[in-house]
Design a protein around this motif. Structure first.
Motif, PDB file in Angstrom:
ATOM      1  N   ALA A 143       5.484  -5.194 -39.610  1.00 31.55           N
ATOM      2  CA  ALA A 143       5.662  -4.386 -40.815  1.00 31.55           C
ATOM      3  C   ALA A 143       4.397  -4.352 -41.660  1.00 31.55           C
ATOM      4  O   ALA A 143       4.090  -3.335 -42.290  1.00 31.55           O
ATOM      5  CB  ALA A 143       6.829  -4.930 -41.637  1.00 31.55           C
ATOM      6  N   LYS A 144       3.641  -5.446 -41.679  1.00 30.95           N
ATOM      7  CA  LYS A 144       2.425  -5.477 -42.496  1.00 30.95           C
ATOM      8  C   LYS A 144       1.409  -4.445 -42.001  1.00 30.95           C
ATOM      9  O   LYS A 144       0.653  -3.883 -42.802  1.00 30.95           O
ATOM     10  CB  LYS A 144       1.816  -6.882 -42.516  1.00 30.95           C
ATOM     11  N   GLN A 195       2.785  -1.053 -43.139  1.00 28.85           N
ATOM     12  CA  GLN A 195       2.542  -0.931 -44.582  1.00 28.85           C
ATOM     13  C   GLN A 195       1.087  -0.557 -44.870  1.00 28.85           C
ATOM     14  O   GLN A 195       0.808   0.326 -45.695  1.00 28.85           O
ATOM     15  CB  GLN A 195       2.880  -2.240 -45.283  1.00 28.85           C
ATOM     16  N   THR A 236       6.724  -5.220 -47.985  1.00 27.60           N
ATOM     17  CA  THR A 236       7.152  -5.923 -46.782  1.00 27.60           C
ATOM     18  C   THR A 236       8.282  -6.872 -47.189  1.00 27.60           C
ATOM     19  O   THR A 236       8.885  -6.708 -48.245  1.00 27.60           O
ATOM     20  CB  THR A 236       5.987  -6.675 -46.126  1.00 27.60           C
ATOM     21  N   SER A 237       8.583  -7.858 -46.361  1.00 29.87           N
ATOM     22  CA  SER A 237       9.699  -8.742 -46.669  1.00 29.87           C
ATOM     23  C   SER A 237       9.559 -10.029 -45.888  1.00 29.87           C
ATOM     24  O   SER A 237       8.570 -10.238 -45.177  1.00 29.87           O
ATOM     25  CB  SER A 237      11.022  -8.055 -46.309  1.00 29.87           C
ATOM     26  N   VAL A 271       9.829  -3.055 -43.255  1.00 29.89           N
ATOM     27  CA  VAL A 271       9.150  -2.469 -44.404  1.00 29.89           C
ATOM     28  C   VAL A 271      10.216  -2.190 -45.459  1.00 29.89           C
ATOM     29  O   VAL A 271      11.267  -1.617 -45.144  1.00 29.89           O
ATOM     30  CB  VAL A 271       8.426  -1.158 -44.018  1.00 29.89           C
TER      31      VAL A 271
END
Length: 394
Positions: free
Chosen positions: A346-347, A350, A362-363, A369
């Protein structure tokens, strides 16, 4: 008295700070000078679509004229008085929030942050019961203070910092409802849960699990706390996630969207909890200040009069329908607290979206995302996200 051993200077001096701010936050490669609507503006003239919303805070976007007017007018009229002085704006804000919630949690205690709201909710639970422990849910995030951090999943190993927790904490998986009969017992003061987990990746918990929590807490006399700091005040397309699920907890805590940019949070409690709120049992200096209360009143009025709950639900449905493209393989969450599940980190997704002038979050899940967009998001913005996801590809 234990002797204090002075720290030795590092053999390799740290690089000097670029400014005087503590370097405790990872930061986006993005400088913002001002904002309008759902757009952030940079010094070099970029216009960035903000789907992050200052971590779910900017519920009305930026420079909403009625929000600005409410804050400006109250600042001119009376910028501050403590709770020792009764104020009509404070009474109006409490009534507005209780009516907006509509679940019978009709006593309001205004404070300043989500963590502070959770600290007070947990304190009330312990005052009401003879319990010595709290049940929390794996993946949870409830704040960085002593009690709130104690019930936050993973905090002890990562950043908690205190020598011990103020009470015993047990964690349960959302798939383990069958364990509640024994886990929630005469030692359990409270169960605290985010009905839609934020930091975990915009994860909507199963209704059956939340209903089981409600049933078992009622059977046992434990206090059920819904932490709606991130998912409350319209974020799910309903006043609170509790409304969406049709489950009424004993306490709701909320913040973020409540002030839409102004620091304010609240503890909403049922009548049987309110009985334990006596003079000096709780306290706050800045909580329920007139500017915060004027903003709360304005935010709820704007959400209601501009039909923003309906807009949140509509834009959420569009994102789910149109944005499972490129690296996105699925969605989760509710309203505009959405997780886009990605086929690669996800990074990276992003970072690529930011290069295309779209800011997301993100998480804790490396393949999610997070979308925390303002409630005024339009269909054209959803299309912009869809086109960008297609462009960066799988």
């Amino acid at each position: 008295m234990t002797n204090v051993v002075p720290l030795r200077p590092s053999a390799t001096p740290a690089a000097p700070l670029q400014d005087h701010l503590a370097p405790v936050f990872a930061q986006f490669p993005l400088e913002v000078v001002d904002a309008q609507g759902v757009s952030l503006h940079t010094p070099d003239g970029r216009k960035v679509l903000d789907l992050y919303g200052g971590h779910a805070v900017a519920a009305l976007g930026y420079n909403h004229p009625r929000w600005v007017e409410a804050l400006t007018q109250q600042a001119r009229q009376l910028c501050f008085q403590s709770n020792a002085v009764p104020l009509d704006v404070r009474r109006r804000a409490a009534a507005k929030l209780a009516n907006f919630c509509g679940l019978g949690l009709d006593t309001i205690f205004f404070v300043n942050s989500g963590a502070e709201a959770n600290e007070n909710a947990l304190k009330l639970a312990f005052k009401m019961t003879n319990g010595t422990e709290v049940i929390a849910v794996e993946g949870s995030f409830h704040g960085r203070t002593a009690a709130a951090g104690a019930v936050t999943w993973g905090a002890e190993k990562k950043w908690y910092g205190f020598p011990g927790k103020p009470f015993e904490v047990k964690f349960i998986k959302p798939s383990e409802a069958h364990k509640l009969a024994t886990m929630v017992n005469d030692r359990t003061a409270a169960v605290i849960v985010e009905p839609v987990q934020g930091v975990a990746g915009a994860l909507d918990l199963p209704k059956e699990f939340l209903q089981a929590l409600r049933t078992r807490c009622s059977e046992n006399g434990s206090i059920l706390i819904f932490d709606e700091v991130q998912c409350g005040v319209g974020r799910t397309g309903y006043p609170f996630a509790a409304n969406m699920y049709g489950i009424t907890p004993d306490i709701i805590t909320t913040a973020k969207a409540l002030g839409a940019g102004f620091p304010v949070s609240a503890v909403l409690v049922a009548d049987h909890v309110a009985e334990y709120m006596k003079i000096d049992s709780l306290g706050t200096t800045f909580g329920a200040g007139p500017m915060a209360c004027a903003v709360v009143e304005a935010v709820i009025d704007i959400i209601e009069s501009e039909n923003l709950l309906e807009n949140v639900r509509a834009r959420s449905a569009e994102i789910r329908e149109k944005c499972v493209v490129g690296p996105v393989v699925g969605t989760q969450g509710a309203g505009l607290l959405l997780g886009l599940r990605t086929s690669r980190p996800a990074k990276d997704v992003q970072a690529e979206l930011l290069k295309l002038d779209i800011l997301t979050g993100t998480s804790g899940d490396p393949n999610v995302v997070r979308i925390l967009a303002p409630f005024v998001l339009g269909s054209e913005h959803v299309e912009q996200l869809r086109d960008a996801l297609k462009r960066i590809g799988k």
